[in-house]
Motif scaffolding. Structure first.
Motif, PDB file in Angstrom:
ATOM      1  N   PRO A 263      -0.334  -1.557  -7.585  1.00 54.84           N
ATOM      2  CA  PRO A 263       0.321  -2.143  -6.412  1.00 54.84           C
ATOM      3  C   PRO A 263      -0.648  -2.507  -5.294  1.00 54.84           C
ATOM      4  O   PRO A 263      -0.508  -3.566  -4.679  1.00 54.84           O
ATOM      5  N   LEU A 264      -1.656  -1.648  -5.039  1.00 56.20           N
ATOM      6  CA  LEU A 264      -2.592  -1.929  -3.956  1.00 56.20           C
ATOM      7  C   LEU A 264      -3.346  -3.230  -4.232  1.00 56.20           C
ATOM      8  O   LEU A 264      -3.568  -4.041  -3.341  1.00 56.20           O
ATOM      9  N   LEU A 267      -1.238  -6.153  -3.540  1.00 53.65           N
ATOM     10  CA  LEU A 267      -1.184  -6.396  -2.103  1.00 53.65           C
ATOM     11  C   LEU A 267      -2.431  -7.148  -1.644  1.00 53.65           C
ATOM     12  O   LEU A 267      -2.340  -8.144  -0.899  1.00 53.65           O
ATOM     13  N   LEU A 271      -2.692 -10.851   0.054  1.00 52.79           N
ATOM     14  CA  LEU A 271      -3.364 -11.066   1.339  1.00 52.79           C
ATOM     15  C   LEU A 271      -4.421 -12.163   1.219  1.00 52.79           C
ATOM     16  O   LEU A 271      -4.536 -13.029   2.091  1.00 52.79           O
ATOM     17  N   VAL A 276      -6.414 -14.091   4.193  1.00 52.64           N
ATOM     18  CA  VAL A 276      -7.201 -13.003   4.751  1.00 52.64           C
ATOM     19  C   VAL A 276      -8.384 -12.770   3.806  1.00 52.64           C
ATOM     20  O   VAL A 276      -8.188 -12.509   2.627  1.00 52.64           O
ATOM     21  N   LEU A 285      -7.935   2.721  -1.695  1.00 50.77           N
ATOM     22  CA  LEU A 285      -7.200   2.703  -0.441  1.00 50.77           C
ATOM     23  C   LEU A 285      -8.152   2.916   0.739  1.00 50.77           C
ATOM     24  O   LEU A 285      -8.065   2.221   1.759  1.00 50.77           O
ATOM     25  N   PHE A 289      -8.834   0.341   3.862  1.00 48.28           N
ATOM     26  CA  PHE A 289      -8.591   0.758   5.235  1.00 48.28           C
ATOM     27  C   PHE A 289      -9.848   0.555   6.086  1.00 48.28           C
ATOM     28  O   PHE A 289      -9.806  -0.060   7.154  1.00 48.28           O
ATOM     29  N   ILE A 293     -10.082  -2.010   9.279  1.00 50.04           N
ATOM     30  CA  ILE A 293     -10.352  -1.459  10.593  1.00 50.04           C
ATOM     31  C   ILE A 293     -11.691  -1.956  11.122  1.00 50.04           C
ATOM     32  O   ILE A 293     -11.864  -2.243  12.308  1.00 50.04           O
ATOM     33  N   VAL A 296     -11.985  -7.858  10.515  1.00 53.91           N
ATOM     34  CA  VAL A 296     -11.793  -8.863   9.476  1.00 53.91           C
ATOM     35  C   VAL A 296     -12.144 -10.222  10.052  1.00 53.91           C
ATOM     36  O   VAL A 296     -11.759 -10.553  11.164  1.00 53.91           O
ATOM     37  N   ILE A 298     -11.725 -14.300   9.259  1.00 56.89           N
ATOM     38  CA  ILE A 298     -10.957 -15.192   8.383  1.00 56.89           C
ATOM     39  C   ILE A 298     -11.710 -16.508   8.209  1.00 56.89           C
ATOM     40  O   ILE A 298     -12.168 -17.064   9.189  1.00 56.89           O
TER      41      ILE A 298
ATOM     42  N   PRO B 267       0.393   0.739  -1.195  1.00 59.36           N
ATOM     43  CA  PRO B 267       0.598  -0.217  -0.093  1.00 59.36           C
ATOM     44  C   PRO B 267       1.282   0.416   1.117  1.00 59.36           C
ATOM     45  O   PRO B 267       0.913   0.149   2.261  1.00 59.36           O
ATOM     46  N   ALA B 269       1.172   3.618   1.942  1.00 56.50           N
ATOM     47  CA  ALA B 269       0.222   4.538   2.568  1.00 56.50           C
ATOM     48  C   ALA B 269      -0.755   3.762   3.445  1.00 56.50           C
ATOM     49  O   ALA B 269      -1.109   4.211   4.543  1.00 56.50           O
ATOM     50  N   LEU B 270      -1.153   2.584   2.963  1.00 56.13           N
ATOM     51  CA  LEU B 270      -2.073   1.750   3.749  1.00 56.13           C
ATOM     52  C   LEU B 270      -1.415   1.314   5.054  1.00 56.13           C
ATOM     53  O   LEU B 270      -2.011   1.417   6.132  1.00 56.13           O
ATOM     54  N   ARG B 273      -1.358   4.160   7.499  1.00 63.13           N
ATOM     55  CA  ARG B 273      -2.651   4.464   8.112  1.00 63.13           C
ATOM     56  C   ARG B 273      -3.035   3.427   9.155  1.00 63.13           C
ATOM     57  O   ARG B 273      -3.590   3.768  10.207  1.00 63.13           O
ATOM     58  N   LEU B 274      -2.724   2.157   8.852  1.00 60.91           N
ATOM     59  CA  LEU B 274      -3.036   1.108   9.830  1.00 60.91           C
ATOM     60  C   LEU B 274      -2.218   1.306  11.104  1.00 60.91           C
ATOM     61  O   LEU B 274      -2.696   1.122  12.216  1.00 60.91           O
ATOM     62  N   ALA B 277      -3.616   3.887  13.173  1.00 65.07           N
ATOM     63  CA  ALA B 277      -4.850   3.439  13.817  1.00 65.07           C
ATOM     64  C   ALA B 277      -4.558   2.441  14.935  1.00 65.07           C
ATOM     65  O   ALA B 277      -5.478   1.835  15.478  1.00 65.07           O
ATOM     66  N   TRP B 279      -2.493  -0.378  14.758  1.00 62.29           N
ATOM     67  CA  TRP B 279      -2.098  -1.739  14.385  1.00 62.29           C
ATOM     68  C   TRP B 279      -0.587  -1.872  14.515  1.00 62.29           C
ATOM     69  O   TRP B 279       0.150  -0.901  14.347  1.00 62.29           O
ATOM     70  N   ILE B 295       0.600  -7.200   7.622  1.00 63.17           N
ATOM     71  CA  ILE B 295      -0.846  -7.001   7.776  1.00 63.17           C
ATOM     72  C   ILE B 295      -1.514  -8.305   8.170  1.00 63.17           C
ATOM     73  O   ILE B 295      -2.357  -8.351   9.064  1.00 63.17           O
ATOM     74  N   VAL B 299      -3.687  -8.981  11.464  1.00 60.42           N
ATOM     75  CA  VAL B 299      -5.063  -9.480  11.401  1.00 60.42           C
ATOM     76  C   VAL B 299      -5.211 -10.695  12.315  1.00 60.42           C
ATOM     77  O   VAL B 299      -6.166 -10.794  13.090  1.00 60.42           O
TER      78      VAL B 299
END
Lengths: 298, 305
Positions: A263-264, A267, A271, A276, A285, A289, A293, A296, A298, B267, B269-270, B273-274, B277, B279, B295, B299
């Motif tokens: 899944p990650l 995602l 993006l 992005v 993960l 992150f 943080i 980013v 673009i 996703p 969990a991400l 966390r954002l 932080a 966001w 997200i 951004v």
């Protein structure tokens, strides 16, 4: 927990190959028309590594692993496991199978003795080892999978939880001190906790016993956590190999082979499509992150 | 625990009776004969009250051993309550005369489809229970056709179930239930033996049946990603219901779900966390595409800022 992924250079330089497969093809002759289930497979697996075979149902994963311990012989080509040529007539299959442990799906269904100790001791006893040797091996194997022999050795397998029973089955194989351990869908049917424990002990076995581990799975999340190298099979052919990083970057291809990306990664793929700019080597993960943080562009 | 039910079920076509009504039910599995008397075993269910309305899609969430499968089996009289009562369309499950009718009304698909497929051809398997119930041949034919079409496996009708993939066999099992025209389908961990893509297909079939045929669905699972489409999520722990709310409310507290030994999809969990932080990622974003667009928005906001 160490980072098992290491530096995943795509040039797969193998120093010490434990399994070498050259131009392997396999045909099942049963049924109305013979069917080729494997076609011209070439691969090498390095000693002490953890790798994974992934593929949809019917892609040939199970046929391939059955060559590794001599349950099947190649129709064409050559399979060499730890110096033993599997296809040659007169090969000592018994010696081969002691070196290559195969844990089938739902291995807990194969426990049959009345105590945990007796079940794990079954293999070593068939190897005609001395009583003390059998005892030491069983105790070491049980300790290794987190079921201390003093506490669990005399219990009946059916009094344990599903995850614990599966670890008893694993200990039964470890007691034969194999150099290769093949696991067919090891986590199917376990809940999150059982799964996490099973993985933890599996990592420990790899680290402490230097056993080569081959996972067969279609669960990409599991594969991403454990394996350092992936082989993707589709319709009996090896279509892709590489580190998890490079394999998961091929979202479209994986989908076309009926495989779901974790899944990650899906995602991250979405993006990227939305503009992005996320580098293709981001895998976990934590990395995602840190990257988001960290700023980013673009 | 009294958690507010946010999305009111009054929008559903409400009949006077809930489809399945469970009142103060407790259940313990019978002890094996050789079990020592001084060792007590905690009951599988303790004082559960719970109901499913006509046409409602409910997800029953919990880790292994939390009692969710036991609760599912009480819903169609496979198990009978020790205390309290379970009523299906007003019929008490302890009433033996009504049990057959109850099971036609509420069907279960289990974890392993092989446990409930019996015939050697797909269409025979789907027709099985209709034949047993003594329907006329033309009716059986029509119903089997409809059931196969509803899950999209008309082309497999002359094949043998053992030649099908796991996902296809689960569809055959669902078709077998649909042929009886049930009011509710219970999927008891029926995705746990499937590969990820077949799992997604299975969830979309359930969603579609709920939507097209107004069937009630009780989806029993330990996977958070499978409960997103439900109207209501019921969370179980140690034989009790600890929360009953919409997916948005349940997912708002990920820490609590972790305590309940459930795996948080990466996703989500991400996103969490954002958010921590600083966001601006909305809590209501649960699906992959929602999280992605949140997200992306964040951004963009950062860049212009």
């Amino acid at each position: 927990m160490q980072d098992v992924h290491g530096s995943g250079g795509e040039a797969h330089s193998v120093q010490d190959a434990i399994i070498k497969v050259e131009h392997l093809s396999h045909r099942y002759d049963t049924g109305i028309q013979p069917q080729w289930t494997l076609r011209d497979i070439n691969l090498t697996i390095e000693r002490g590594r953890c790798c994974a075979l992934i593929g949809f149902n019917g892609s040939g994963k199970s046929t391939l692993i059955q060559h590794f311990n001599g349950l099947l012989r190649p129709t064409e080509g050559r399979v060499v496991v730890d110096g033993i040529d599997v296809g040659r007539r007169g090969t000592d299959l018994r010696a081969l199978r002691q070196r290559v442990g195969l844990l089938f799906q739902f291995p807990e269904a194969q426990l049959f003795e009345s105590t945990v100790f007796a079940d794990v001791a079954f293999g070593p006893r068939r190897m005609h080892l001395g009583r003390h040797e059998v005892r030491t091996r069983v105790q070491t194997a049980l300790d290794l999978v987190g079921l201390p022999h003093g506490e669990y050795g005399w219990r009946a397998p059916f009094t344990l939880s599903g995850g614990q029973r599966r670890r008893v089955a694993l200990a039964g194989i470890l007691a034969m001190s194999p150099s290769v351990l093949i696991l067919d869908e090891p986590s199917v049917g376990l809940d999150a906790e059982g799964r996490a424990e099973f993985y933890m002990y599996l990592r420990r076995v790899q680290r402490e016993q230097h056993v080569t581990i081959i996972l067969v799975s279609h669960d990409m999340t599991e594969v991403a956590m454990l394996a350092e190298w992936l082989f993707v099979l589709h319709h009996g052919q090896l279509v892709l190999q590489g580190s998890p990083r490079t394999v998961f970057a091929q979202t479209e291809e994986l989908r076309s082979w009926h495989l779901a990306v974790p899944p990650l990664h899906e995602l991250l793929h979405t993006l990227r499509q939305q503009g992005v700019a996320i580098p293709s080597d981001i895998l976990t993960l934590d990395e995602t992150f840190a990257f988001l943080i960290g700023g980013v562009c673009i | 625990m009294a958690q507010g039910r946010v999305r009111n079920t009054s929008s559903l076509s409400r009949t006077a009776l809930p489809l399945i009504d469970i009142q103060h039910v407790s259940y313990s599995y019978p002890l094996p004969a050789h079990h020592p008397h001084d060792v007590a075993i905690a009951p599988a269910l303790q004082d559960i009250s719970f109901s499913i309305e006509q046409g409602e899609y409910v997800a029953l969430l919990g880790h292994n051993g939390s009692g969710k499968s036991t609760l599912a089996r009480l819903c169609n009289a496979l198990l009978l309550p020790d205390q309290g009562a379970v009523r299906v369309q007003g019929m008490d499950t302890r009433d033996q005369v009504k049990q057959r009718q109850i099971r036609e009304c509420v069907g279960i698909i289990f974890q392993n489809p092989d446990n409930q497929l019996i015939a050697t051809l797909v269409e025979d398997d789907v027709a099985w229970s209709l034949t047993l119930a003594g329907y006329a041949a033309p009716t059986i034919r029509a119903r089997v056709d409809q059931a196969l079409a509803a899950v999209g496996i008309e082309q497999l009708r002359y094949l043998a179930p053992h030649n099908l993939s796991g996902g296809q066999r689960q569809r055959v099992a669902i078709a077998g239930l649909l042929a009886l025209r049930p009011a509710c389908i219970i999927a008891d961990e029926s995705t746990s033996m499937l590969d990820p893509l077949s799992r997604q297909e299975m969830v979309s079939i359930l969603t579609q049946l709920h939507h097209d045929q107004q069937l009630s669905i009780l989806h029993v699972t330990h996977l958070l990603e499978e409960v997103l489409h439900a109207q209501r999520v019921v969370v179980m722990e140690q034989g009790r219901i600890v929360q009953s709310a919409t997916p948005e409310v349940v997912f708002a507290d990920l820490e609590r779900l972790r305590e309940l030994r459930l795996v948080i999809p990466e996703p989500l969990a991400l996103a969490e966390r954002l958010r921590l932080a600083g966001w601006s990622v909305a809590r209501s974003a649960l699906t992959l595409s929602e999280i992605a667009s949140e997200i992306q928005g964040a951004v963009h906001a950062r860049r212009t800022w």
